[in-house]
Each structure stands twice: as C-alpha cells, then as structure tokens.
Scaffold this motif. Structure first.
Motif, short mmCIF file in Angstrom:
data_model
loop_
_atom_site.label_atom_id
_atom_site.label_comp_id
_atom_site.label_asym_id
_atom_site.label_seq_id
_atom_site.Cartn_x
_atom_site.Cartn_y
_atom_site.Cartn_z
N ILE A 48 0.99 -0.73 0.27
CA ILE A 48 0.55 0.15 0.13
C ILE A 48 0.16 1.37 -0.16
O ILE A 48 2.26 1.19 0.42
N PHE A 49 0.09 2.23 -1.25
CA PHE A 49 0.97 3.58 -1.23
C PHE A 49 2.52 3.30 -1.42
O PHE A 49 3.33 4.63 -1.62
N GLY A 50 3.01 2.73 -2.04
CA GLY A 50 4.28 2.36 -2.39
C GLY A 50 5.34 2.59 -1.28
O GLY A 50 6.51 2.82 -1.40
N GLY A 51 4.86 2.10 0.33
CA GLY A 51 5.59 2.21 1.30
C GLY A 51 6.07 3.88 1.50
O GLY A 51 7.19 3.64 2.24
N SER A 52 5.12 4.84 1.50
CA SER A 52 5.73 6.02 1.49
C SER A 52 5.34 5.97 3.15
O SER A 52 5.16 5.39 3.63
N SER A 53 6.53 6.98 3.51
CA SER A 53 6.12 6.38 4.92
C SER A 53 5.69 7.12 5.74
O SER A 53 5.05 7.87 6.74
N SER A 54 5.34 8.66 5.37
CA SER A 54 4.19 9.81 5.49
C SER A 54 2.86 8.75 5.82
O SER A 54 2.39 9.11 6.19
N LYS A 55 2.41 8.50 4.22
CA LYS A 55 1.72 8.14 4.26
C LYS A 55 1.29 6.45 5.30
O LYS A 55 -0.42 6.47 5.44
N LEU A 56 2.11 6.00 5.06
CA LEU A 56 2.19 4.80 6.19
C LEU A 56 1.68 5.29 7.72
O LEU A 56 1.50 4.44 8.37
N TYR A 57 2.20 6.31 7.98
CA TYR A 57 2.46 7.19 9.32
C TYR A 57 0.37 7.23 9.16
O TYR A 57 0.11 7.40 10.45
N TRP A 58 0.03 8.18 8.37
CA TRP A 58 -1.55 8.15 7.93
C TRP A 58 -1.98 7.28 8.53
O TRP A 58 -3.74 7.56 8.85
N LEU A 59 -2.07 6.28 8.04
CA LEU A 59 -2.59 5.18 8.17
C LEU A 59 -2.37 4.52 9.46
O LEU A 59 -4.14 4.08 10.09
N THR A 60 -1.76 3.76 10.27
CA THR A 60 -1.72 3.73 11.18
C THR A 60 -1.89 4.70 12.18
O THR A 60 -2.45 4.18 12.97
N LEU A 61 -2.46 6.08 12.24
CA LEU A 61 -2.71 7.20 12.91
C LEU A 61 -4.52 7.26 12.83
O LEU A 61 -5.29 6.70 13.53
N GLY A 62 -4.61 6.11 11.15
CA GLY A 62 -6.50 6.20 11.25
C GLY A 62 -6.64 4.76 11.98
O GLY A 62 -7.97 5.06 12.96
N GLY A 63 -6.53 3.86 11.63
CA GLY A 63 -6.22 2.57 12.68
C GLY A 63 -6.21 2.90 13.86
O GLY A 63 -7.00 2.70 15.00
N LEU A 64 -5.30 4.09 14.81
CA LEU A 64 -5.80 4.56 16.09
C LEU A 64 -6.77 5.45 16.24
O LEU A 64 -7.35 5.29 17.09
N ALA A 65 -7.13 5.90 15.07
CA ALA A 65 -8.04 6.54 15.43
C ALA A 65 -9.54 5.66 15.46
O ALA A 65 -10.49 6.00 16.06
N VAL A 66 -10.13 4.45 15.33
CA VAL A 66 -10.57 3.49 14.95
C VAL A 66 -10.46 3.25 16.24
O VAL A 66 -12.00 3.38 16.53
N ALA A 67 -9.61 2.84 16.83
CA ALA A 67 -9.57 2.49 18.70
C ALA A 67 -10.35 3.81 19.50
O ALA A 67 -10.83 3.04 20.13
N ILE A 68 -9.61 4.98 19.42
CA ILE A 68 -10.24 5.95 19.71
C ILE A 68 -11.43 5.97 19.79
O ILE A 68 -11.83 5.91 21.13
N ALA A 69 -12.19 5.92 18.24
CA ALA A 69 -13.64 6.22 18.66
C ALA A 69 -13.89 5.39 18.78
O ALA A 69 -15.28 5.22 19.71
N ALA A 70 -14.00 4.40 18.88
CA ALA A 70 -14.72 2.77 19.77
C ALA A 70 -14.33 2.77 20.95
O ALA A 70 -15.45 2.56 21.86
N SER A 71 -13.29 3.28 21.41
CA SER A 71 -13.68 3.19 23.09
C SER A 71 -14.10 4.25 23.86
O SER A 71 -14.31 4.08 24.34
N TYR A 72 -14.15 5.63 22.95
CA TYR A 72 -15.78 6.67 23.47
C TYR A 72 -16.64 6.19 23.34
O TYR A 72 -17.23 6.72 24.12
#
Lengths: 239, 312
Positions: free
Chosen positions: B145-169
C-alpha cells in the motif's frame, strides 16, 4: 389476581434439599412475608423465582406464563425485580447511574430517559445528591438505592431480601413506610424476607413459613405466630 | 471549563499527530508509528477489561488479522486497501465463533484460554506451509500500500488508532459502558437489572478483536511481510498491557498516556542500553504496579479529587 405462582418447587444441592416441594401464590397488591429460621431456604427460594439459580423440580409461572427455566435477565425484563441480602452497589457507577441500570436494560430506555426516570425514583425514595460515589452513602441510602434500582425495572413483582438488616429503629420505620408507599402506588406484589418479626407484623398482609426447605404454615402474621409448628421451628423441639 | 480544556488539549494533540509527517523525519515517524500501534492495542485491551475480563490474546488476534490481510492479498488477489478491513473482519468473525465457547469462562480461566488461542493460531499458520509460507513467513512482492511511503503509512496507522479511540469513546458514552461496568462490579446484580451478560461480553470481545485484527492488517502493509514469530510476538500482548496499566485502566486517556510514556522510554532505552533495555523496562512496570496500582491517571485523579473535596 395471581402474579407469581410456584408448584412443587424443589431445589437440591448435592444431598441437601434447600427448597422442598413449595407451592405458593403471590397476589397483586399484597405484601407477603417469607419467614423461617436460619437455613430454612428463604434466600434459595427467592433465587429460584428470580432465576439466579434453576430448580431441580417443579414449575414457576408469572402472569400464567411458565418461566421455570427462563434466565434471570429475561425475568427482570418481564417484571420480576429483587434486592439482595448482601448489598450489591455497583461501585464504579455513582448513585444515579446505579439506579439507571434497571431502566436501560430491563426497559430499553435511552440514557437520557433512564436518567430522568432515575431522578424521579430517587426523589420518591428520598435520595438526594445523586452524583455521589456509592462509597459515600449510608447503609440506609444504599438500601434505598437498591430498591430504586429494582423499581427502575418497572416490575410487577418485587422481592426484598432482608432490606431492613443493619438499620436502626428510626431508619427501619422510615424504610417500612417507604416500601408500603411504593408498593401501594404501583399495586406491586411484594415478597419480603425478614428476620425482625416487628417488621413482618408492620409490613405484611400474609406470611409463609419455611423450615428446612418446606412450607409449614401460611396465613396472617398474628395467626401464624401462634401456630405450634412455627413456634417449634423457631424454638426447637424441646418446647 | 475543565471539559473545554481537555477538549482543546485533545484537538491540539490530534492536529499535531496529523501534521507530524510534514516536519518530522523518517526515524521519528517510525517511532511514532510504533507507539501508535501499541497505543491502539492498549486501548482495545482496556475496552475488554472494562467488563472485568483480562485477555492475553491480543497478539493472537493481531497476528490472525496480519495473516488474513497478507494472505487475502497474495492468495486471494485482493487490493492492498481491501486487505485491511478484511483483516478486521476475519479477526472479528473468529472472535464471534470463539466467543460462544469461551465467554462463559471467568477470571484466570478466561485469561489462560485467550493466551492459548494466540498459540493455536500461530501453530496452525506455522504448519500450513504451502498456504502461509510456514516459519519463513510470507512477503508482499508487489502492490504494497502507498508504495511504502513513510508519511502515508504513518497516516494509515494514525487512522487505525483513530478507529480504536472512536470505539473506546463509544464504549465510554453509551449503554455498553453501563453493561460492562455492571458486569465487572457484580454479575448477579447485573442480571437482576435485565443485563444479558453473554451478549454484552460477546459485543465487547468481537469489537476489540476486530480492531486488533485491523491493526494487524495495517502492520503487514507497513512492513510488507509476515512471519509467525513477528506478528504473534508476545510483545503485542505484553507491551499494550503494561502501557494501559501504567497510564491507568478503564478509560481511553489512560492507555494513551501510558503508551506515549512507555513507548518513548522504551525507544530511548533501546538507544542507551541496546542489550539491557528490556530489564529497565521490566523494572519500571514492577514499580508502577507496586506504587501506582491505579496508574498515572488514577494518581492524578486521586490528587485532584482531594482538592475538589477540600474546596467543596
């Protein structure tokens, strides 16, 4: 009108027969005392009708419907509520949240609606300062909170398992009056387990007496308290 | 006032987190990605803990999601983006089936079974050599995914974290909060108030497992490969657990604090003492459990609570 009825209800624990062949009826609008010496099976009996444990034999019907093996949470929704001998505050929820639980899950209320109903119930029970931790409540307040939580189920049948235990005489009077009032206003069928006979005399219309799991007497308190078999059960065979 | 303040802090933290790749280099981004991954796992572990159930199965569901994602791509021909929700689905569905068997267990029996669960997944994948690549693992040759771009992978992980935070909320502010707290405090009492204990435990177990699987799916996309030893690593169970305990359990904020602190300390220790950092890390965890059993958040609440009491 009969709300709750058991027929030949029996529960065995290994070799011990805790409740033995008990048949009884609980009518709408009455307050029934359930008395008997220690270990007579009173709490086991309430556990059976509220679904906390399942019977070995016999049947339980509620409004004519067979609920013998129905799980406890479904009975709560259907209209059977209870309190516990050992107080059970949910310590990570505050006073009003404890009361809200019944409306949320037994009645399916939204959180907002449940809070409104809980506020009304607390007011009716004389509870104030509703955001307090349960650790900061007096025994009387906890008992009232537990009754309010049971009432939040909007039950037709309510069992109170030694709610007066641990209260002083003024507090007991206060709670007797409260229980009478809420029962009358809602036309509840109430079952009360109590050790203090003064409370039974004040509160109940009728009592049943259990001894070693068996129902040995039934009738108004004044009558039952003169029954030789009941006296023997309480005082022992020597008399 | 207090609520506004925490809202401002949360919003600024969110803004900084989103903007980080614009000014940070590859190394800090890599560290941040790691911390966020563990943070999200810590939050999901705490979400189930709110019902009183201690799971040691985080690595199991994370690894299952990781393999579901990578196999979905390589064996199933899925596009990379689809493999991530697919990972969540597989982990959630597995939790649903397993939940029927294990959610009647309590206390240490539940914990031990969840621990065994991870091992079972790992051993199965280890031995299905032809399909999973066995112990050598499996590599995404092309189409990561994203050709391995480190900033895009960062945002992807941040998205995963956002899902966890939203669910926890959501867990904190809905009926499920009342259900899980009541179950944790007293199951008998909960039943008498009409709570269907099994149903709510199943909801909590499936939701948290699905998120753990989702994070596994994101993890393999970030690194481009999976081996049984990496994705089922005990670190994915133990570090999130330690982070939640350090920060303070039964909340969303606690695990977040704990993950930032422990995550950064761990990274720093790795640089200072490359071979002994885990020892220091372990000592920190022991000290926290001994002296701050309610975590940092519990300690803060205790202090401010006392102050509020005095002014009242």
């Amino acid at each position: 009108m009969t709300k709750l009825e058991t027929a030949n209800l029996t529960r065995r624990f290994m070799g011990l027969v805790a409740v033995n062949n008990v048949s009884f009826k609980l009518e709408q609008g009455e307050i029934l005392g359930i008395i008997g010496p220690n270990g007579a099976g009173k709490t086991t009996f309430i556990n059976l009708v509220s679904g906390i444990i399942m019977p070995s034999e016999g049947t339980i019907t509620f409004n004519g419907r067979d609920i013998t093996y129905m799980p406890a949470h479904e009975r709560a929704r259907l209209g059977i509520a209870r309190t516990y001998q050992l107080i059970h505050p949910l310590e990570n929820l505050n006073l009003i949240e404890n009361v809200m639980i019944g409306s949320i899950f037994a009645k399916g209320s939204s959180l907002k609606e449940a809070r409104r109903k809980a506020e009304r119930l607390c007011e009716e029970m004389g509870l104030t300062n509703l955001e307090r931790d349960t650790a900061k409540l007096t025994i009387l307040e906890i008992k009232k909170m537990e009754i309010a939580r049971a009432l939040a189920n909007e039950p037709e049948v309510l069992f109170l398992d030694e709610v007066m235990a641990g209260l002083n005489s003024d507090e007991t009077k206060d709670l007797i009056a409260t229980v009478k009032k809420i029962a009358a206003e809602r036309k509840l069928a109430v079952g009360v387990v109590e050790h203090v006979m003064g409370v039974i005399r004040e509160l109940t219309n009728r009592v049943i007496v259990l001894e070693s799991g068996e129902l040995i007497a039934e009738g108004p308190y004044e009558e039952v308290s003169k029954n030789p078999r009941v006296i023997e059960a309480y005082l022992g065979g020597a008399a | 006032m207090n609520r506004n303040l925490s809202r401002i802090i949360a919003l600024s933290a969110g803004a900084i987190a989103i903007a980080l790749p614009l000014f940070a280099g590859d190394y800090p981004l890599q560290v941040a990605r790691n911390v966020m991954m563990y943070m999200a796992l810590a939050i999901t572990w705490d979400m189930l803990l709110r019902s009183g159930q201690i799971s040691f199965g985080i690595a199991g569901l994370f690894g299952l999601g990781a393999y579901a994602g990578i196999l979905g791509m390589i064996r199933g021909g899925m596009p990379a983006w689809l493999s991530i929700p697919f990972a969540a689905f597989v982990a959630g569905f597995a939790a649903f089936l397993i939940g029927f068997m294990i959610l009647r267990l309590r206390a240490m029996y539940f914990s031990i079974v969840t621990l065994a669960l991870g091992e079972i997944f790992r051993i199965i994948i280890h031995n299905l050599h032809d399909f999973t690549g066995g112990p050598e693992g499996i590599v995404i040759q092309q189409g990561v995914i994203f050709g391995g771009s480190s900033s895009k992978l960062y945002w992807l992980t941040l998205g995963g974290l956002a899902v966890a935070i939203a669910a926890s909320y959501w867990f904190e502010h809905s009926k499920i909060h009342f259900a899980l707290t009541a179950i944790r405090n007293n199951e008998t009492s909960a039943k008498s108030s009409g709570i269907d204990i099994f149903k709510w435990l199943l909801v909590a177990f499936v939701v948290t497992s699905a998120i753990q699987g989702l994070l596994g799916g994101i993890f393999v996309q970030s690194y481009g490969f999976a081996t049984p030893e990496t994705v089922f690593s005990a670190d994915f169970t133990l570090l999130p657990l330690a982070m939640a305990l350090l920060g303070g359990v039964y909340s969303t904020v606690g695990p977040i604090f704990g993950a930032i602190l422990l995550g950064l300390v761990a990274e720093w220790l790795k640089l200072k003492i490359p071979y002994g950092h885990l020892v220091v890390y372990g000592i920190i965890i022991i000290l926290v459990i001994l002296f701050m059993p309610n975590g940092l958040l519990g300690r803060i609440r205790q202090t401010t609570g006392k102050r509020a009491g005095r002014t009242a």
